[in-house]
Design an enzyme around this catalytic site. Structure first.
Site, PDB file in Angstrom:
ATOM      1  N   CYS A 161      -5.848 -27.311  10.943  1.00 22.63           N
ATOM      2  CA  CYS A 161      -4.530 -26.676  11.015  1.00 22.63           C
ATOM      3  C   CYS A 161      -3.671 -27.362  12.078  1.00 22.63           C
ATOM      4  CB  CYS A 161      -4.647 -25.166  11.255  1.00 22.63           C
ATOM      5  SG  CYS A 161      -4.798 -24.643  12.967  1.00 22.63           S
ATOM      6  N   CYS A 184      -4.875 -26.773  15.621  1.00 28.77           N
ATOM      7  CA  CYS A 184      -6.066 -27.532  15.999  1.00 28.77           C
ATOM      8  C   CYS A 184      -5.777 -29.032  16.097  1.00 28.77           C
ATOM      9  CB  CYS A 184      -7.202 -27.249  15.018  1.00 28.77           C
ATOM     10  SG  CYS A 184      -7.823 -25.560  15.215  1.00 28.77           S
ATOM     11  N   ASP A 189       0.875  -1.163   0.000  1.00 29.16           N
ATOM     12  CA  ASP A 189       0.000   0.000   0.000  1.00 29.16           C
ATOM     13  C   ASP A 189       0.916   1.217   0.000  1.00 29.16           C
ATOM     14  OD1 ASP A 189      -2.071   1.726   0.116  1.00 29.16           O
ATOM     15  OD2 ASP A 189      -2.725   1.192   2.138  1.00 29.16           O
ATOM     16  N   ASP A 241      -7.944  -7.292   2.118  1.00 29.20           N
ATOM     17  CA  ASP A 241      -6.879  -7.346   3.118  1.00 29.20           C
ATOM     18  C   ASP A 241      -7.429  -6.772   4.403  1.00 29.20           C
ATOM     19  OD1 ASP A 241      -6.595  -4.387   2.138  1.00 29.20           O
ATOM     20  OD2 ASP A 241      -5.421  -4.498   3.977  1.00 29.20           O
ATOM     21  N   HIS A 255      -3.789 -20.070  13.695  1.00 31.73           N
ATOM     22  CA  HIS A 255      -5.119 -20.625  13.411  1.00 31.73           C
ATOM     23  C   HIS A 255      -5.998 -19.619  12.660  1.00 31.73           C
ATOM     24  CE1 HIS A 255      -9.111 -22.300  13.818  1.00 31.73           C
ATOM     25  NE2 HIS A 255      -9.473 -21.110  14.262  1.00 31.73           N
ATOM     26  N   CYS A 260     -11.493 -27.407  11.911  1.00 29.89           N
ATOM     27  CA  CYS A 260     -10.217 -26.931  11.360  1.00 29.89           C
ATOM     28  C   CYS A 260      -9.171 -28.028  11.415  1.00 29.89           C
ATOM     29  CB  CYS A 260      -9.753 -25.701  12.139  1.00 29.89           C
ATOM     30  SG  CYS A 260      -8.228 -25.007  11.498  1.00 29.89           S
TER      31      CYS A 260
HETATM   32 ZN   LIG Z   1      -7.091 -24.348  13.412  1.00 32.28          ZN
END
Ligand SMILES: [Zn+2]
Length: 382
Positions: free
Chosen positions: A305, A308, A90, A265, A334, A303
């Site tokens: 990830c 998790c 930006d 964003d 996360h 989730c």
């Molecule tokens: Zn997660």
């Protein structure tokens, strides 16, 4: 370069690909904010592992610290932060106009550094030069972003200056022979339809690679944001990227995707992660709350990830409540993963022709209370 892949039939939603020297970006895309060349608490390797395709950094902040020379010596911002995927910078207009004692003249803007009070003068040409030296793949024209409380006359002045600066940015970009970078223009006009339209009419013919909608999501009622985007997005060239600056709440992203926006964003996912909020498929939760004290389930049941798969709500709550750095990191990881997977699912639903159904199901499950406006002035952009 932008290639349109699939246009939804019932809405304006669409998928596409942005090509850059550092690889492709699939749209609609959400970019985590790396203001100072870092998505706070996360390494570039972790962002890569999460599947982030593009980051946004801030030329104004990098210009003040560490200074353009150092980034140039590193080769580019990509090298400096070891992020070998696309980057947007930006111009910093948004941050500069939120400072005190800013003086806007036709030629450029005078401002004082928030770090040491030193006086600086930024022109459209200098803004492009700085962003060129930083080396991002997509760079933004310098615009005049009015404040939410500015009256009609001031917003009108901001449109006129934004249009003139857009012309100067483009002209400097062309005459400097800049290659390997794409320049986007920013449409201003507040929530006044006639001013947005005036800005659009003047900037639409300009040879930008994409157009951003600026000066929205800064505290106005969300209905006004929706109204403004509704009439703005449909008249922007369909073969170019449409970017909504500073929006990151999942439900609001769905609204904007359905109006044809490709790029987003926001500092939100990482900002709220550090203050103790976690994004889940059932809405945003305050993980620091007492109710999670004995909760040994993952942050989000759905989730997949790394956080998790390995840690519990009770543990992350404990870390955050004792100000342990790992708590900030795990929650940030996360939240960025949640946004990245969410956008992947949005794209998949458009490609498979079931965006409307996906949106309905997501909204049904996601706590409707989460549809609150996120004021970007509180984000970690500053
Ligand atoms: Zn997660």
């Amino acid at each position: 370069m932008f290639t349109l892949i699939k246009k939804d039939t019932g809405t304006e939603a669409r998928t596409g690909i942005i090509q850059t020297p550092y690889g492709v970006v699939h749209t609609p895309c959400f970019m985590p904010v790396a203001t100072l060349g870092t998505v706070k608490t996360l390494s570039s390797e972790e962002l890569l592992e999460i599947g982030v395709e593009m980051l946004i950094s801030n030329a104004y902040h990098l210009y003040l610290k560490p200074g353009v020379e150092i980034i140039e010596k590193a080769g580019s911002l990509h090298n400096f932060m070891n992020w070998k995927k696309p980057i947007v910078t930006d111009s910093g207009g948004f941050q500069i106009f939120s400072l005190e004692n800013v003086k806007v003249e036709d030629e450029g803007v005078y401002f004082r550094s928030k770090l040491d009070g030193s006086l600086h003068f930024l022109t459209p040409e200098k803004s492009i030069e700085i962003q060129n030296r930083i080396g991002a793949d997509i760079i933004m024209a310098l615009d005049y972003c009015p404040r939410i409380w500015d009256n009609y006359e001031e917003v009108e002045r901001s449109v006129e200056i934004t249009v003139r600066w857009a012309e100067r940015c483009l002209s400097f970009f062309r005459t400097s022979g800049i290659q390997n970078q794409q320049l986007f223009g920013i449409i201003q006009g507040g929530i006044y339809p006639e001013l947005r339209n005036r800005c659009l009419d003047k900037m639409r013919p300009m040879e930008f690679s994409g157009f951003a909608l600026g000066g929205l999501s800064i505290g106005e009622p969300f209905e006004k944001t929706l109204e403004t985007v509704n009439f703005t997005a449909r008249v922007l060239p369909s073969e170019k990227v449409r970017y909504f600056m500073g929006l990151g709440m999942p439900l609001q992203i769905l609204d904007m995707v359905s109006l044809g926006i490709d790029l987003f964003d926001c500092g939100m996912p990482t900002h709220i992660a550090r203050t103790g909020s976690t994004l889940t498929s059932k809405g945003k939760i305050n993980i620091k709350a007492g109710r999670y004290k004995n909760d040994f389930s993952p942050l989000d049941e759905e989730c997949n990830c790394y956080v998790c798969r390995n840690y519990t709500r009770a543990y992350i709550r404990h870390l955050l409540n004792t100000n342990e750095i790992l708590g900030l990191r795990l929650n940030s990881y996360h939240n960025v993963y949640f946004m990245t997977k969410f956008m992947e699912n949005v794209r998949k639903s458009i490609d498979e022709g079931c965006f409307k159904e996906f949106r309905k199901n997501f909204e049904k499950k996601y706590n409707i209370d989460s549809r609150t406006s996120y004021d970007t002035s509180t984000a970690d952009k500053l």
